[in-house]
Scaffold this active site. Structure first.
Site, PDB file in Angstrom:
ATOM      1  N   ASP A 141      12.374 -54.717 -18.273  1.00  0.00           N
ATOM      2  CA  ASP A 141      12.403 -54.156 -16.934  1.00  0.00           C
ATOM      3  C   ASP A 141      13.778 -54.308 -16.285  1.00  0.00           C
ATOM      4  OD1 ASP A 141      10.919 -53.225 -14.436  1.00  0.00           O
ATOM      5  OD2 ASP A 141      11.681 -55.162 -13.745  1.00  0.00           O
ATOM      6  N   GLU A 177      14.922 -50.450 -19.364  1.00  0.00           N
ATOM      7  CA  GLU A 177      15.048 -49.638 -18.154  1.00  0.00           C
ATOM      8  C   GLU A 177      16.392 -49.995 -17.529  1.00  0.00           C
ATOM      9  OE1 GLU A 177      12.768 -48.894 -13.883  1.00  0.00           O
ATOM     10  OE2 GLU A 177      12.851 -50.893 -14.759  1.00  0.00           O
TER      11      GLU A 177
END
Length: 571
Positions: A254, A289
């Site tokens: 993330d 990401e």
């Protein structure tokens, strides 16, 4: 006693366990093991360790300057995040048959939230859905974060015990059983791992390891000091532990742009090298990401990156929404779509009225881009949590669904999308007290108002309803859901038979895109052994386009219909 920092409770064999924690601000640390206090020895640098006889299933806490606290690297908890922790021996699980893994080119990813994927919200219930997913052609699931967070419900991005599966979902062995069943069905399991911040509730690290953090916050909490070897060890051991102990097929990391080490993400590059050096008997796939659109991690051990450019351009083009991060794509969304079809990303460092962003990435394989028409982020970060299908209608959504699954990029669906679900997916959490609930309501309302959403009708993000309405199963209209599943099955069968072999043969150039009117495209993607051709209308027919000679798939008529698609695959 070694000065090298280690974390957590680790079985060493012959009934001996090592317990370790980094607490540089502490004057005295002891281990409470099943209620018995055992002094821990300080090592240079602030690490505390002891080796004692123990067994799996024992409760323990660290007594730090008189305060009893859970292990930040706990593998399991008896209850909430405040403790006590539980010793876990991962070697006791019987995995049965081995698992050779799958190559990345075969990945069709379904992102899912364990707590809302089924009515029960558990690993065991989710495992029962896996045969149906395999029959559709899903080859990978990406679990939204399962690291334990405060309360019973939440998205998982506010975890505070990074190595402990959230107990509302099940035990560590029940998670392993989920992974084992997925792999029996030929489905890879990827875990979304958050290393850029901790949640606002239940994080006790600042009290005894303030050096873990920096004075530069992230958008979601205190910044983490990735320059420190002790901090690097914490996250490296967590990631390697998930892989070794749960036989995972990889990670989605993330918001890696918020993992700041001041060395061009040397920590992430070294972590990728450490992961690829493991001998697990199957490939490990690393997805990140990174909102900066840079290719450097994909050039240094990472396989792919979430490609929000595709989603954002497509969303603006079809919905007309331009608030928040969509504003960047407001000038020419269909032109941006053409660039995304040809090159993968839209922003590659070229001048932009807002700010230049990204760097050229078209030299990467198509599998370096994870494309999605919607994710938990874009659905959940809306006041009412509407899916794309709710905003644009069923027929356009079917064409976009088909396009996603027939493009050469790695496709990712959000749970329920495989059957055309219209169920919302809202933000939800479970703060420990009214002050926390009030803070979440205020912060959530301010954030959504700032980017232009009307809060009328928005459920309380801290209430039970927000989670309950976010369950896509069972479908509201079983007959309609069945028709959508048939479409997904047909598309994924075509992808497995015809597109995956092309991906494995290798890309030979960027896509060739021809505009046919304002809202239609003819695209050609070349490969060593063939090509994919697509004719796609997204709001108006393809003016002046030539029909494909022998389409392998057709949905509507892109030369006559506002929304239509033809795909032809050679090779």
């Amino acid at each position: 006693m070694t000065a090298s920092p280690t974390w957590g409770a680790q079985p060493l064999g012959d009934g001996l366990w090592r317990f370790a924690i980094w607490a540089p601000a502490a004057r005295r640390v002891a281990l409470l093991l099943d209620g018995r206090e055992i002094a821990m020895e300080a090592a240079p640098g602030g690490s505390w360790q002891c080796r004692v006889p123990a067994r799996a299933g024992m409760s323990y806490l660290f007594r730090i300057d008189g305060r009893d606290l859970p292990d930040p690297a706990a593998r399991a908890q008896l209850g909430g995040v405040e403790g006590p922790s539980v010793t876990v021996d991962p070697g006791g699980f019987d995995w049965g048959a081995g698992w050779p893994g799958r190559p990345l080119e075969e990945a069709v990813i379904l992102e899912l939230h364990v707590g809302t994927f089924t009515p029960e919200g558990t690993f065991a219930a989710a495992a029962g859905r896996l045969p149906d997913l395999a029959a559709l052609g899903i080859t990978a699931v990406e679990l939204m974060p399962v690291s334990q967070f405060a309360g019973r419900r939440g998205w998982g991005y506010d975890g505070v015990l990074i190595r402990a599966p959230h107990p509302a979902y099940g035990t560590p062995d029940e998670m392993r059983a989920f992974v084992a069943e997925a792999q029996r069905q030929g489905i890879m399991v990827l875990l979304d791992l958050v290393m850029n911040h901790f949640g606002p509730f239940g994080n006790f690290l600042p009290g005894y390891a303030p050096q873990f953090f920096t004075d530069r916050p992230t958008p979601w909490g205190d910044g983490i000091d990735f320059n420190r070897p002790e901090v690097q060890a914490f996250f490296r051991e967590a990631a390697l532990g998930w892989l070794r102990e749960y036989r995972l097929d990889g990670f989605r990391f993330d918001a890696v742009h918020e993992i700041r080490d001041g060395q061009d993400q040397r920590f992430m590059r070294e972590l990728a090298a450490a992961i690829h050096a493991l001998d697990l008997g199957h490939p490990v796939h690393l997805i990140c990401e990174d909102e900066r659109n840079l290719p450097h991690l994909r050039e240094a051990g990472f396989d792919a990156e979430w490609n929000d450019d595709w989603h954002n351009a497509m969303h603006v083009a079809l919905t007309g929404e331009t608030q928040g991060y969509y504003s960047r794509f407001a000038r020419d969304p269909f032109g941006d779509l053409a660039r995304a079809l040809a090159r993968g990303q839209v922003d590659e460092g070229q001048p932009h009225p807002e700010e230049a962003r990204g760097a050229e990435a078209a030299h990467l394989p198509w599998t370096a881009f994870v494309n999605a028409n919607q994710t938990h982020d874009q659905i959940g970060n809306r006041a009412l949590g509407e899916r794309l299908i709710t905003l644009i209608g069923d027929a356009p959504a079917r064409v976009l669904h088909a396009a996603l699954l027939c493009m050469p990029f790695l496709p990712m669906l959000f749970m329920g999308e495989e059957e055309g679900s219209e169920a919302p997916f809202l933000f939800f959490c479970d703060p420990p007290d009214e002050a926390g609930r009030a803070a979440v309501r205020k912060g959530r309302g301010a954030e959504l108002t700032r980017i232009g959403y009307d809060l009328a009708g928005m459920p309380d993000p801290t209430g039970v309803e927000a989670m309950e309405v976010s369950r896509p199963d069972p479908p509201r209209d079983p007959e309609r859901a069945g028709a959508w599943r048939d479409l997904t099955r047909e598309l994924l069968d075509l992808r497995a038979r015809r597109i995956v072999p092309l991906l494995k043969s290798g890309k030979t150039g960027i896509g060739e895109v021809t505009r046919h009117g304002a809202r239609a495209f003819a695209v050609r993607w070349p490969f060593e052994t063939g090509e994919i051709r697509m004719l796609l209308s997204l709001g108006a027919p393809a003016t002046g386009a030539a029909a494909l000679a022998e389409p392998d798939f057709r949905l509507g008529d892109p030369m006559r219909d506002a929304f239509g698609l033809e795909v032809e695959i050679t090779g």
